[in-house]
Design a protein around this motif. Structure first.
Motif, mmCIF file in Angstrom:
data_model
loop_
_atom_site.group_PDB
_atom_site.id
_atom_site.type_symbol
_atom_site.label_atom_id
_atom_site.label_comp_id
_atom_site.label_asym_id
_atom_site.label_seq_id
_atom_site.Cartn_x
_atom_site.Cartn_y
_atom_site.Cartn_z
ATOM 1 N N THR A 1 1.112 -1.236 -0.019
ATOM 2 C CA THR A 1 -0.088 -0.086 0.122
ATOM 3 C C THR A 1 0.932 1.114 -0.109
ATOM 4 O OG1 THR A 1 -1.802 -1.208 1.263
ATOM 5 C CG2 THR A 1 -1.839 1.403 1.325
ATOM 6 N N CYS A 2 0.644 2.177 -0.906
ATOM 7 C CA CYS A 2 1.572 3.356 -0.847
ATOM 8 C C CYS A 2 1.275 4.198 0.372
ATOM 9 C CB CYS A 2 0.956 4.068 -2.176
ATOM 10 S SG CYS A 2 1.962 5.601 -2.273
ATOM 11 N N GLY B 1 -0.497 7.453 -0.621
ATOM 12 C CA GLY B 1 -1.844 7.342 -0.916
ATOM 13 C C GLY B 1 -2.503 7.207 0.538
ATOM 14 N N PHE B 2 -1.775 6.615 1.457
ATOM 15 C CA PHE B 2 -2.248 6.402 2.739
ATOM 16 C C PHE B 2 -2.419 7.688 3.474
ATOM 17 C CE2 PHE B 2 -1.954 4.953 7.102
ATOM 18 C CZ PHE B 2 -2.534 3.612 7.310
ATOM 19 N N ASN C 1 -5.131 9.796 1.983
ATOM 20 C CA ASN C 1 -6.765 9.281 2.400
ATOM 21 C C ASN C 1 -7.013 9.967 3.596
ATOM 22 O OD1 ASN C 1 -8.363 7.200 4.119
ATOM 23 N ND2 ASN C 1 -9.174 7.061 2.150
ATOM 24 N N GLU D 1 1.136 12.038 -5.324
ATOM 25 C CA GLU D 1 0.593 10.622 -5.254
ATOM 26 C C GLU D 1 0.406 10.537 -7.019
ATOM 27 O OE1 GLU D 1 -3.205 10.287 -3.303
ATOM 28 O OE2 GLU D 1 -3.083 7.970 -3.958
ATOM 29 N N ASP E 1 -1.954 1.746 -9.067
ATOM 30 C CA ASP E 1 -3.208 2.131 -8.911
ATOM 31 C C ASP E 1 -3.728 3.325 -8.012
ATOM 32 O OD1 ASP E 1 -6.111 2.379 -8.844
ATOM 33 O OD2 ASP E 1 -6.273 0.383 -7.589
ATOM 34 N N HIS E 2 -3.952 4.414 -8.583
ATOM 35 C CA HIS E 2 -4.574 5.569 -7.875
ATOM 36 C C HIS E 2 -5.789 6.147 -8.047
ATOM 37 C CE1 HIS E 2 -2.141 5.485 -4.423
ATOM 38 N NE2 HIS E 2 -0.932 5.118 -5.171
ATOM 39 N N HIS F 1 -9.344 7.174 -7.908
ATOM 40 C CA HIS F 1 -10.515 7.303 -6.781
ATOM 41 C C HIS F 1 -11.979 7.438 -7.407
ATOM 42 C CE1 HIS F 1 -8.400 8.077 -2.919
ATOM 43 N NE2 HIS F 1 -7.302 7.831 -3.754
#
Ligand SMILES: Cc1cc2nc3c(=O)[nH]c(=O)nc-3n(C[C@H](O)[C@H](O)[C@H](O)COP(=O)(O)O)c2cc1C
Ligand code: SF4
Ligand code: FES
Lengths: 154, 424
Positions: B322-323, B326-327, B330, B361, B421-422, B424
Motif C-alpha cells: 500500500t502506498c 496514498g495512505f 486518504n 501521489e 493504482d491511484h 479514486h
C-alpha cells in the motif's frame, strides 16, 4: 407547509429542551424522515416554528453530512472511504458501484432508486471494506457481491 | 485472564434480566445505596482509569472538577460518536452489552449528582441505536432510571440522541453545541464543561469504553482494576487491529501489551505476501509506529515515549504493497472534509495539504513540496488552531515524512506512484 404530524413531532421535541432553538437538529431530522430531504421551504417552516431565521436553520442543516439539502433517491448508499477500507480496497467497490449505477458520488440514479455518498469510517474496520444501504450494513465486501446487494432494493 | 468489559458480550446482547443474572446493576445498587458521590469518585480516581476516548485524562480527576454545590441540573454525556477512522471498539460495546454502558452511566451520573444524561450516538450505528434504546427502556421499567432510583431519593433521566454525521461531534465541546441544536464547532476553554457545559450547566463527557469500566471498578475495587494492567495505567483495554493482517479484530487485553503481541499473536501476523511497514497505533490522528517499535507497550506513556499516542488503541496497519503517500492522502482527505471551518489555519491548511499529497501521489509533485508539507505539519501543530482536529491530522503526516521519506521522494523523482493504482 409542515404536516400536522410533523408539527406534532417537532412540538414534542421542543418541550424536551430548555430553548426552542435547541430542537433545531431534531426538527430537521423529523422533516427529513417525512420527505427524505429538506427543501428551502422545509428550512423556512422549521425556522418559523423554532422562531429562528431561515439562515440560522440553514447554517445548521448544511453543517451536517447527513441532512440532505437536495433530493435523494429512495435508497442511500454510504460507502466507507476511510483508511482501513482504503487499505482493504474500497476503490474497487467504488469503481464497481459507478459501473453498476452509472452515477458519481452525490448523484442519484435517473430512476430515483439510489443516491451514492462517500462516508467516513463506519466503525467496522476489522471487516473492511464496508458500506451501508439505508439501515443495512454490509462488510468484508468484494466487488462481485454488489450486484446482488443492490438487487434487494427496489 | 479477566475480561470484565467483554465477558458478557453477545449478539443480540443480554436483556436486563439476563444482565442482572450475571451480576448486572449490582454496582449501581452498591453506589447509590451504600456510597456517597465523593466515595465513588475517589475509587475511580484511585483505580487510575484514564479516558478511553483518545486523550487519556484521569476519569476520577475529571469528575472531581464538577462543582457539587451548584443548584440546577447537571449533565452526563456518553460520547458514542466514534467517527475516528480505524476505530471500532465502542461499536462492539454498544451492540454487545448496552446495559453495561447504561449501568456505568448511572454510577457516573450519581458520582457527579447529574439529573439528566444523554447517549450521543452516531447516525450510522443503527443496530447500536436499537439496542441502546431497548436497554434504556428496560432500565426505566426496572427502576434503575427515572425518579427515586431504588428508593434512594436519587433521580436520573436518560435520553438517546442520534447525531447527523460530523467527526467534530466527537470533540467534547463541539458535541455539547450539537446537543444544543447548533453547528458542532468547539467552544473556548476555560470554562471547562465540568463547570459550564450543556446549557451552561456542569457537564461530564466520557467515552463509551471509559463508562463501561465503571461498574466493574465499583464492584471489585480500585486495586483489582489496577491489577488487570501490565503497567501504571489501570485496567484492561480494548485493542484492535485492521489492515492486511490474518485476523483483523478487537480484543480486550491487559493495558500495556506490546505492538508485536497485538499484530503477531492476536491479529495472526501479516497476510501472506504482505510485509509490515508501520501502523497508526490509535486511529487516524496518531503518528506512525514502525518496525523498531515492535516492543513498545501500548499504554499512554509507552506509546508517547515512542513519539505517538495510544489514542483509541485501535491500530491501522500499513503494509508494503500500500502506498504510504496514498495512505496519508486518504487520511488528510478525511480531515480536510471534516474540518469544521471555524479557524483559518485548519480550514485553509488541510485542503492545501490534501492537494499537495494528491499531486505527489499522481506524479505531479515538485521537490519543494516536501518542505511545504513539513511546514504545514508544524503550522497546524499543537497550539496554532482552535481545537485538536488539525494537530491530530498532522500526526500521521509528520511521521510519514520521517519514516517513509523515500517513498515521497520516489514519487517526485519518478513522476509516478511506484505502487500503481491511484484512481479514486
Ligand atoms: C476531532 C475530535 C474528535 C473526537 N471524537 C471522539 C469520539 O468520537 N469519541 C470519544 O469518546 N472521544 C472523541 N474525542 C475526544 C473527546 O473530545 C473527549 O476527550 C472524550 O470524549 C472524553 O472522554 P474520556 O475522558 O472518557 O476519554 C474527539 C476529540 C477530537 C478533537
Ligand atoms: S482546528 Fe479545524 S476542526 Fe478545530 S476548530 Fe479549527 S477549523 Fe474547526
Ligand atoms: S475505515 Fe471503513 S469501516 Fe472503518
Amino acid at each position: 407547509m409542515l404536516t400536522t404530524s410533523e408539527k406534532e413531532q417537532i412540538e414534542k421535541e421542543i418541550r424536551q429542551v430548555p430553548l426552542k432553538k435547541a430542537a433545531c437538529i431534531e426538527a430537521l431530522k423529523i422533516v427529513q424522515q417525512h420527505r427524505r430531504w429538506v427543501s428551502d421551504e422545509g428550512i423556512r417552516d422549521v425556522a418559523d416554528i423554532l422562531e429562528m431565521s431561515p439562515e440560522e436553520v440553514d447554517s445548521v442543516a448544511t453543517f451536517y453530512n447527513l441532512i440532505f439539502r437536495q433530493p435523494v433517491g429512495r435508497h442511500i448508499i454510504l460507502l466507507c472511504d476511510s483508511i482501513s477500507c482504503y487499505v482493504m480496497g474500497f476503490r474497487d467497490l467504488h469503481r464497481q458501484l459507478v459501473n453498476l449505477l452509472n452515477i458519481q458520488y452525490g448523484q442519484t440514479t435517473p430512476d430515483g432508486r439510489f443516491t451514492l455518498l462517500p462516508n467516513p469510517c463506519l466503525g467496522t474496520c476489522d471487516h473492511a471494506p464496508a458500506l451501508m444501504v439505508d439501515n443495512d450494513l454490509y462488510r468484508d465486501l468484494a466487488p462481485d457481491a454488489l450486484e446482488n446487494i443492490l438487487a434487494k432494493y427496489t | 485472564m479477566e475480561r470484565p468489559l467483554t465477558q458478557h458480550i453477545t449478539f443480540p446482547p443480554l436483556g436486563l434480566r439476563q444482565y442482572e443474572a450475571v451480576g448486572g446493576y449490582q454496582a449501581a445498587r452498591k453506589a447509590i445505596r451504600h456510597m456517597t458521590p465523593q466515595e465513588v469518585t475517589a475509587v475511580v480516581k484511585e483505580s487510575n482509569l484514564k479516558g478511553r476516548g483518545g486523550a487519556g485524562f484521569s476519569t476520577g480527576m475529571k469528575w472531581s472538577f464538577v462543582p457539587m454545590d451548584v443548584s440546577g441540573p447537571k449533565y452526563l454525556v456518553a460520547n458514542a460518536d466514534e467517527m475516528e477512522p480505524g476505530t471500532f471498539k465502542d461499536r462492539w460495546l454498544l451492540e454487545g452489552n448496552p446495559h453495561q454502558l447504561i449501568e456505568g452511566m448511572i454510577v457516573s451520573a450519581f458520582a457527579i449528582q447529574a439529573t439528566e444524561s444523554f447517549v450521543f450516538l452516531r447516525w450510522a450505528y443503527k443496530t447500536a441505536a436499537a439496542e441502546v434504546r431497548k436497554a434504556i427502556a428496560e432500565a426505566y421499567e426496572a427502576g434503575y432510571l427515572g425518579q427515586d432510583i431504588l428508593g434512594s431519593g436519587y433521580s436520573l433521566e436518560m435520553h438517546l440522541h442520534t447525531g447527523v454525521g460530523r467527526y467534530m461531534c466527537g470533540e467534547e465541546t463541539a458535541l455539547l453545541n450539537s446537543l444544543e441544536g447548533k453547528r458542532a464547532t468547539p467552544r473556548a476553554k476555560p470554562p471547562f464543561p465540568q463547570v459550564s457545559g450543556l446549557f451552561g450547566k456542569p457537564t461530564i463527557v466520557n467515552n463509551v469504553e471509559t463508562l463501561s469500566c465503571i461498574p466493574h471498578i465499583i464492584n471489585k475495587g480500585a486495586m483489582w482494576f489496577q491489577s488487570l494492567s501490565h503497567t501504571a495505567d489501570g485496567g484492561t483495554k480494548i485493542y484492535g487491529v485492521s489492515g492486511k493482517v490474518n485476523k483483523p479484530g478487537a480484543w480486550e487485553l491487559p493495558m500495556g501489551v506490546t505492538v508485536r503481541e497485538l499484530i503477531e499473536e492476536h491479529a495472526g501476523g501479516m497476510k501472506n505476501g504482505y510485509r509490515f511497514r508501520g501502523a497508526l497505533p490509535g486511529g487516524a490522528s496518531t503518528d506512525f509506529l514502525v518496525e523498531e517499535h515492535m516492543e513498545v507497550k501500548m499504554d499512554f506513556a509507552g506509546v508517547a515515549a515512542a513519539g505517538s499516542r495510544l489514542g483509541t488503541g485501535t491500530m491501522v496497519v500499513l503494509d508494503d504493497r500500500t502506498c504510504p503517500v496514498g495512505f496519508v492522502h486518504n487520511l488528510e482527505h478525511f480531515f480536510a472534509q471534516e474540518s469544521c471551518g471555524f479557524c483559518t489555519p485548519c480550514r485553509e491548511g488541510l485542503p492545501w495539504t490534501e492537494k499537495l499529497l494528491w499531486a505527489i501521489e499522481q506524479g505531479q509533485g515538485r521537490d519543494e513540496d516536501l518542505a511545504l508539507l513539513a511546514s504545514h505539519a508544524a503550522l497546524l501543530g499543537p497550539g496554532n488552531t482552535f481545537c485538536a482536529l488539525a494537530p491530530g491530522a498532522m500526526e500521521p503526516l509528520q511521521s510519514a515524512l520521517k519514516y517513509f521519506r523515500d517513498d515521497f521522494e520516489r514519487h517526485i523523482k519518478e513522476k509516478k506512484c511506484p505502487y500503481g493504482d491511484h484512481i479514486h
